[in-house]
Design a protein around this motif. Structure first.
Motif, short mmCIF file in Angstrom:
data_model
loop_
_atom_site.label_atom_id
_atom_site.label_comp_id
_atom_site.label_asym_id
_atom_site.label_seq_id
_atom_site.Cartn_x
_atom_site.Cartn_y
_atom_site.Cartn_z
N SER B 36 0.84 -1.19 0.00
CA SER B 36 0.00 0.00 0.00
C SER B 36 0.88 1.25 0.00
O SER B 36 0.64 2.20 -0.75
CB SER B 36 -0.89 -0.02 1.23
OG SER B 36 -1.69 1.12 1.29
N ALA B 81 -4.77 4.05 -10.69
CA ALA B 81 -5.28 2.72 -11.00
C ALA B 81 -4.17 1.83 -11.55
O ALA B 81 -4.04 0.65 -11.16
CB ALA B 81 -6.43 2.81 -12.01
N TYR B 84 -1.87 0.76 -8.85
CA TYR B 84 -2.51 -0.31 -8.08
C TYR B 84 -2.30 -1.66 -8.77
O TYR B 84 -1.90 -2.64 -8.13
CB TYR B 84 -3.99 -0.02 -7.93
CG TYR B 84 -4.76 -1.06 -7.15
CD1 TYR B 84 -4.75 -1.06 -5.76
CD2 TYR B 84 -5.50 -2.04 -7.80
CE1 TYR B 84 -5.46 -2.02 -5.04
CE2 TYR B 84 -6.21 -2.99 -7.09
CZ TYR B 84 -6.19 -2.98 -5.71
OH TYR B 84 -6.88 -3.93 -5.00
N SER B 236 -14.78 7.14 -2.20
CA SER B 236 -14.19 5.81 -2.42
C SER B 236 -13.37 5.41 -1.19
O SER B 236 -13.39 4.25 -0.78
CB SER B 236 -13.31 5.81 -3.66
OG SER B 236 -14.04 6.22 -4.78
N ALA B 240 -14.08 2.29 1.21
CA ALA B 240 -13.00 1.33 1.47
C ALA B 240 -12.79 1.16 2.98
O ALA B 240 -12.60 0.04 3.47
CB ALA B 240 -11.72 1.81 0.81
N PHE B 272 -5.47 -0.43 -2.19
CA PHE B 272 -6.37 0.54 -2.82
C PHE B 272 -6.35 1.87 -2.06
O PHE B 272 -6.32 2.95 -2.66
CB PHE B 272 -7.79 -0.01 -2.90
CG PHE B 272 -8.81 1.00 -3.36
CD1 PHE B 272 -8.93 1.30 -4.69
CD2 PHE B 272 -9.61 1.66 -2.45
CE1 PHE B 272 -9.85 2.25 -5.13
CE2 PHE B 272 -10.52 2.62 -2.87
CZ PHE B 272 -10.64 2.91 -4.21
N SER B 276 -5.22 5.60 -3.44
CA SER B 276 -6.30 6.60 -3.40
C SER B 276 -5.92 7.81 -2.55
O SER B 276 -6.24 8.95 -2.89
CB SER B 276 -7.59 5.98 -2.87
OG SER B 276 -8.03 4.98 -3.76
N TYR B 295 -11.01 6.52 -12.78
CA TYR B 295 -10.89 6.24 -11.35
C TYR B 295 -12.21 5.80 -10.74
O TYR B 295 -12.25 4.87 -9.94
CB TYR B 295 -10.34 7.46 -10.59
CG TYR B 295 -10.24 7.17 -9.11
CD1 TYR B 295 -9.16 6.45 -8.59
CD2 TYR B 295 -11.26 7.53 -8.23
CE1 TYR B 295 -9.09 6.13 -7.25
CE2 TYR B 295 -11.20 7.22 -6.88
CZ TYR B 295 -10.11 6.52 -6.40
OH TYR B 295 -10.05 6.18 -5.07
N ALA B 299 -12.47 2.32 -8.88
CA ALA B 299 -12.78 2.22 -7.45
C ALA B 299 -14.04 1.38 -7.25
O ALA B 299 -14.06 0.45 -6.44
CB ALA B 299 -12.97 3.62 -6.87
N VAL B 302 -13.31 -2.26 -7.71
CA VAL B 302 -12.60 -2.88 -6.58
C VAL B 302 -13.62 -3.33 -5.54
O VAL B 302 -13.56 -4.46 -5.02
CB VAL B 302 -11.59 -1.89 -5.95
CG1 VAL B 302 -11.06 -2.42 -4.63
CG2 VAL B 302 -10.43 -1.62 -6.89
#
Lengths: 460, 460
Positions: B36, B81, B84, B236, B240, B272, B276, B295, B299, B302
């Motif tokens: 991350s 993205a 990721y 988002s 999350a 993620f 983000s 995006y 998102a 995901v």
């Protein structure tokens, strides 16, 4: 969609549908043909629909080898590549044995399960090869993504050269987690250098470097031999055909594991031919669309993947002989021993509509003059018909030489030519050399390497 | 890269490296944190580098809610993205048990092999879940590809609405080949309608329709609640976080299979959050970049994926309550019972720098007049504080009403507000509703459905 397109679609679906339950290799082969047809239809349908949108957002280029230099949409190869990706998604249930979860305690847990029983040793692929297949598609999708970035942003050469290696990351990582074999067989003529009885050598991480190199090599070779209508797609189709011929030889006379890996290769190559033929229809002389870097990377990566996952990357390199020659032949200009103009594409003569080799012109004040030993080398190459020279009638000094690319060399030998004839000659040459290479591979190859997986099996 | 960035990278690599050999859930969790961080660093490094290139190729927009309407690069969410995706590739060896091929007859054949032994029931995921993971990444990569196409070509609404379903194809097909369970548990309050003893119902292909609907719903909901600096990324991140809280509850007190599927979800969500948060840094008020449709789709997908593969899509929908409200609340304008202007974004007042609700203006000759019963409904909604009306002082006739979007409603309630305060209130609301939903889910939910996989397990 027009009526012929709809009927073709009907035929494709029938082919796919009736493939189920066929015996042996027929099932995946027949499904591959059906999906190839769908890829063809989809690419053929979408390219004319989307062309004007591509121009609208600035993806276009001038075709310099036409009388009025028309503006043509660029990067339409991304449509062919995307069609391929989606076709390959739908192919999955026809390609792999299904894993049946018979008991789950929930949450996606596969407590108990069985794999469907195969009717014969080759009617579908074992379920445990699915991860490898998915990694291949991931690698191709990453290639398309980076290719589109390149087409949009015009990434610098020294950066874009390595893009395919980045795109190959999912392939290599899944190879590591899912297979991980990194030893290769020792060729017979080298065996005496190793301890007696040792037949393999462990390469470890070097094997991953090797795979990355294949992934860098194939896409870039196709991207470099380009600039004439139909050449990028044409050479990709020829290489695909050569791979297919080699695969079919194994399918007919190979032993089991080699047969399986070559059937796998066929299943990736046949749909590739479908989308590429549709693209060629629009890219053939006189081109209605340009293919863009995306397609070159995508095509090269398809070849790299079948070579790597099918473990025949050495054979694969034989099909790139014209590309390798083009690279070596270009070296004198790439390292600037001979001046290298910004563009080395052949010259179009609007009066007769033919292509002529483009030349370095030493009468221009900006052109660097040649060193004496290079002049002598040029004279020698000229005798060997590997370069065309123009001399001053009075002094005998070289005032021009043809640029060092395979395309120009073909024009030196056979030119002047109309653009489509030029492409055809290069493609014909590529095909002939490839077929010859396949012949050598299965005759002299086994003698040098001590085995041939037509009868025996090997690792690379 | 700057020194702080390099040190952060060093920390990330250390975190990942030391995760190996940790016991139980620590290993994937620690590696997820490390990756991350790498996602954060990469996004944070690349966005300022690439911004000017995005403007150069025409990907930019005007920020209408600023005094001088500055031009800002658009679609930078594609950078987050893509970061990721590549982070998730490198995550693979730290997430899955390795399959060791011990014997191969060549050609990529996995004749014999063993999977590495797990130290505990949760330290890495079983190798046979790899195909599902790869299908998730494929689905996300397809989402990014189609999102970029949308950002470039401005695809029409009725088409783009279904793009996520197309991108979900790899996920659904691999689900079919690799797992294939399509029955769901019958909620307790419905059991009396079914034959005695029946606890599950087979949905068959309807289950695939259901999964597609989730895949269409999540990305589009995020895409619709947009238009204010930081809102797309902000919501988002909140969703999350809510998923993460719910996952952690299962991890602490759930039974084994539910724990595993929620750990899987955490491993997708934590990286993620990394990319983000970096994107939010640039997209927060006053925005330096816009995120683009890419995006929003990415998102949303995901979330759809963790909901589908983790089999908690019903719970997931609870975290979208503000988005669902926004959609229902918009309906009167979407079906044109109340006139719907082209843009319904709140109005920026350059004099005080604050945002005001945008209004439908009936004094304009082009605006359709209201039917009497709709006028009465508007009066009622106004009493309920669900719309703001402006009336003619003399006649008492409605001359303006606020547009029916959640953003405008918040401004009706709390406005006028500075843009960042507006975003913060929406995000705060989303978080509070979500936390409340989690509470309801684990108290009233089990009572209605007859089980809760905190103690028992279920399928969806």
């Amino acid at each position: 969609m027009s009526l012929p397109e709809l009927s073709l679609l009907g035929i494709a679906i029938t082919i796919i549908y009736t493939s189920q339950g066929s015996y042996g290799i027929t099932e995946p082969l027949q499904a591959a043909l059906g999906f190839s047809l769908i890829g063809f239809i989809s690419t053929n349908y979408l390219i004319p629909k989307l062309s004007s949108s591509f121009i609208k957002i600035g993806l276009y280029g001038k075709d310099l080898s036409k009388p009025n230099k028309p503006v043509i949409p660029e990067s339409l190869g991304s449509v062919a590549a995307t069609s391929y990706l989606f076709v390959m998604f739908f192919f999955i249930p026809f390609l792999f044995i299904k894993y049946l979860v018979t008991n789950t305690t929930g949450g996606g847990n596969r407590d108990d399960g069985i794999t469907q029983i195969r009717d014969s040793d080759l009617d579908r692929f074992p379920h445990d090869k699915l991860a490898g297949y998915l990694s291949a598609i991931l690698c191709l999708e990453s290639t398309v993504l980076l290719g589109i970035a390149d087409d949009l942003f015009d990434i610098r050469w020294r950066h874009k050269f390595f893009l395919p290696a980045i795109a190959a990351i999912p392939l290599l990582i899944v190879y590591y987690v899912d297979f991980g074999i990194t030893h290769v067989l020792i060729p017979k003529f080298l065996e005496s250098w190793f301890p007696q009885g040792q037949t393999t050598i462990e390469l470890g991480w070097l094997y991953y470097i090797y795979m990355s190199s294949v992934a860098i090599f194939c896409p870039n070779s196709i991207n470099i031999l380009a600039g004439v209508n139909g050449l990028e797609v044409g050479q990709s189709i020829i290489i695909a055909l050569l791979i297919l011929i080699n695969d079919l030889i194994f399918l007919v006379s190979g032993s089991f594991p080699a047969r399986e890996s070559h059937l796998f290769s066929i299943c990736l190559i046949i749909p590739f031919l479908g989308v590429s033929l549709a693209l060629l229809k629009f890219n053939w002389w006189p081109s209605k669309v340009f293919v863009g870097d995306t397609y070159c990377y995508f095509a090269g990566m398809v070849f790299a993947i079948v070579g790597i996952l099918g473990h025949f990357s050495k054979t694969l390199l034989l099909f790139f002989i014209p590309q390798i020659f083009n690279f070596i032949y270009s070296l004198p200009q790439l390292i600037n021993s001979i001046p290298c103009p910004r563009h080395r594409l052949p010259k179009f003569n609007p009066e007769d509509g033919l292509m002529y080799p483009s030349m370095v012109d030493y009468t221009q004040p900006t052109t660097k003059q040649l060193k004496p030993w290079i002049t002598q080398t040029l004279e020698l190459l000229s005798i060997l018909k590997l370069v065309k020279l123009e001399k001053d009638i009075k002094t005998g000094r070289i005032i021009k030489n043809s640029n060092f690319t395979l395309i120009n060399l073909i024009l030196v030998w056979f030119g002047p030519l109309r653009e489509d004839k030029l492409t055809l000659i290069i493609l014909g040459l590529q095909f002939l050399i490839g077929v010859f290479a396949i012949f050598i591979r299965h005759t002299i190859g086994p003698w040098v390497f001590g085995y041939d997986n037509l009868w025996l099996t090997n690792i690379i």
